[in-house]
Design an enzyme around this catalytic site. Structure first.
Site, short mmCIF file in Angstrom:
data_model
loop_
_atom_site.label_atom_id
_atom_site.label_comp_id
_atom_site.label_asym_id
_atom_site.label_seq_id
_atom_site.Cartn_x
_atom_site.Cartn_y
_atom_site.Cartn_z
N PHE A 64 0.83 -1.22 0.00
CA PHE A 64 0.00 0.00 0.00
C PHE A 64 0.86 1.26 0.00
O PHE A 64 0.46 2.30 -0.54
CB PHE A 64 -0.94 0.01 1.21
CG PHE A 64 -1.96 1.11 1.16
CD1 PHE A 64 -3.11 0.98 0.39
CD2 PHE A 64 -1.77 2.28 1.88
CE1 PHE A 64 -4.05 2.00 0.33
CE2 PHE A 64 -2.70 3.31 1.84
CZ PHE A 64 -3.84 3.17 1.05
N GLU A 65 2.05 1.18 0.60
CA GLU A 65 2.93 2.35 0.71
C GLU A 65 3.80 2.56 -0.54
O GLU A 65 4.55 3.56 -0.62
CB GLU A 65 3.84 2.23 1.94
CG GLU A 65 3.15 2.50 3.26
CD GLU A 65 2.24 1.37 3.74
OE1 GLU A 65 2.58 0.19 3.53
OE2 GLU A 65 1.16 1.68 4.30
N CYS A 87 4.04 -7.65 -3.12
CA CYS A 87 3.34 -8.92 -3.28
C CYS A 87 2.15 -8.92 -2.33
O CYS A 87 2.32 -8.81 -1.10
CB CYS A 87 4.28 -10.07 -2.95
SG CYS A 87 3.44 -11.65 -2.87
N VAL A 88 0.96 -9.02 -2.89
CA VAL A 88 -0.25 -9.09 -2.07
C VAL A 88 -0.86 -10.47 -2.26
O VAL A 88 -1.13 -10.89 -3.39
CB VAL A 88 -1.28 -8.01 -2.47
CG1 VAL A 88 -2.32 -7.85 -1.37
CG2 VAL A 88 -0.60 -6.68 -2.76
N HIS A 95 -9.05 -7.04 2.71
CA HIS A 95 -7.85 -6.21 2.70
C HIS A 95 -7.14 -6.28 1.34
O HIS A 95 -6.67 -5.29 0.81
CB HIS A 95 -6.90 -6.69 3.80
CG HIS A 95 -6.30 -5.56 4.57
ND1 HIS A 95 -6.86 -5.06 5.71
CD2 HIS A 95 -5.21 -4.80 4.33
CE1 HIS A 95 -6.13 -4.06 6.17
NE2 HIS A 95 -5.12 -3.88 5.34
N ARG A 134 6.28 -16.95 -9.40
CA ARG A 134 6.48 -15.72 -10.19
C ARG A 134 7.58 -14.82 -9.63
O ARG A 134 7.73 -13.68 -10.06
CB ARG A 134 5.15 -14.94 -10.24
CG ARG A 134 4.08 -15.65 -11.06
CD ARG A 134 2.68 -15.19 -10.74
NE ARG A 134 1.67 -15.83 -11.58
CZ ARG A 134 1.19 -17.07 -11.41
NH1 ARG A 134 1.65 -17.81 -10.38
NH2 ARG A 134 0.31 -17.58 -12.23
C1 DLZ Z 1 -2.17 -5.34 6.06
C2 DLZ Z 1 -1.61 -6.09 4.90
C3 DLZ Z 1 -2.15 -7.33 4.54
C4 DLZ Z 1 -3.30 -7.96 5.26
N1 DLZ Z 1 -1.64 -8.02 3.51
C5 DLZ Z 1 -0.59 -7.51 2.83
C6 DLZ Z 1 -0.03 -8.23 1.74
O1 DLZ Z 1 -0.42 -9.35 1.39
N2 DLZ Z 1 1.01 -7.64 1.07
C7 DLZ Z 1 1.50 -6.40 1.40
O2 DLZ Z 1 2.44 -5.93 0.74
N3 DLZ Z 1 1.00 -5.72 2.44
C8 DLZ Z 1 -0.02 -6.24 3.15
N4 DLZ Z 1 -0.53 -5.55 4.21
C9 DLZ Z 1 0.10 -4.27 4.61
C10 DLZ Z 1 -0.37 -3.05 3.78
O3 DLZ Z 1 0.22 -3.02 2.50
C11 DLZ Z 1 0.04 -1.75 4.52
O4 DLZ Z 1 1.42 -1.77 4.79
C12 DLZ Z 1 -0.71 -1.56 5.83
O5 DLZ Z 1 -2.11 -1.64 5.61
C13 DLZ Z 1 -0.39 -0.20 6.47
O6 DLZ Z 1 -0.79 0.87 5.62
#
Ligand code: DLZ
Length: 162
Positions: A64-65, A87-88, A95, A134
């Site tokens: 997110f940042e 990577c999410v 979320h 990946r």
């Molecule tokens: C909170 C969160 C979650 C649940 N999952 C991920 C993720 O899979 N990958 C990732 O890069 N970051 C995750 N975060 C953290 C958010 O990106 C962010 O750092 C927090 O919500 C604080 O703004």
């Protein structure tokens, strides 16, 4: 359906990165994956002529940042292009959707606001295995792909200027 190997590209189609400078922002969440993406991106930039002096790497807590990290590069550094690596992984809550939406829109906005390439090197996967596949696994490395995209977009920009 076969999935593309993210590291497969025509090496001759990539211009020299010798005179180009790059910022890389790496998310610390899912570090095993994102550090492998960073390794791939750095190695690929160097393979095409970029030097250590022209590659600056910074870290943010999560995906997110990434756009704000990219914006710091745009406003406080003078790099030609920025690669955003994260990577999410899908969890039980929504979320995943919010982070993906934020980073996608944020990255798009940076490209258009600063008129420079901000490359979307973010894996959005259903599980860890898909992410491993990946980030240097059987489907290549999205970091490689992001590096090639950065070089090609800068070359495109230069073609309008020169
Ligand atoms: C909170 C969160 C979650 C649940 N999952 C991920 C993720 O899979 N990958 C990732 O890069 N970051 C995750 N975060 C953290 C958010 O990106 C962010 O750092 C927090 O919500 C604080 O703004």
């Amino acid at each position: 359906m076969a999935t593309k190997d993210l590291s497969a590209y025509d090496i001759n189609s990539v211009p020299s990165a010798e005179a180009m400078s790059f910022g890389i922002v790496v998310a610390e969440w899912n570090w095993e994956i994102t550090s492998a993406l960073a390794r791939g991106a750095i190695d690929t930039l160097k393979k095409h002529g970029a030097t250590d002096d022209n590659i600056s790497v910074k870290y943010v807590p999560g995906t997110f940042e990434l756009p704000l990290g990219g914006q710091y590069f745009a406003e406080l550094d003078n790099v030609d292009a920025v690669i955003l690596l994260g990577c999410v992984i899908q969890g039980e809550t929504r979320h995943f959707d919010y982070i993906c939406e934020g980073v996608t829109q944020g990255t798009k906005d940076l490209n258009l606001k600063y008129n420079k390439p901000f490359i979307f090197g973010v894996l959005t996967t259903n599980n860890e295995q898909q992410a491993r596949d990946r980030s240097g696994g059987k489907l290549g490395n999205k970091g490689d792909e992001a590096a090639v995209t950065a070089i090609k977009m800068l070359d495109l920009k230069n073609s309008f200027i020169k």
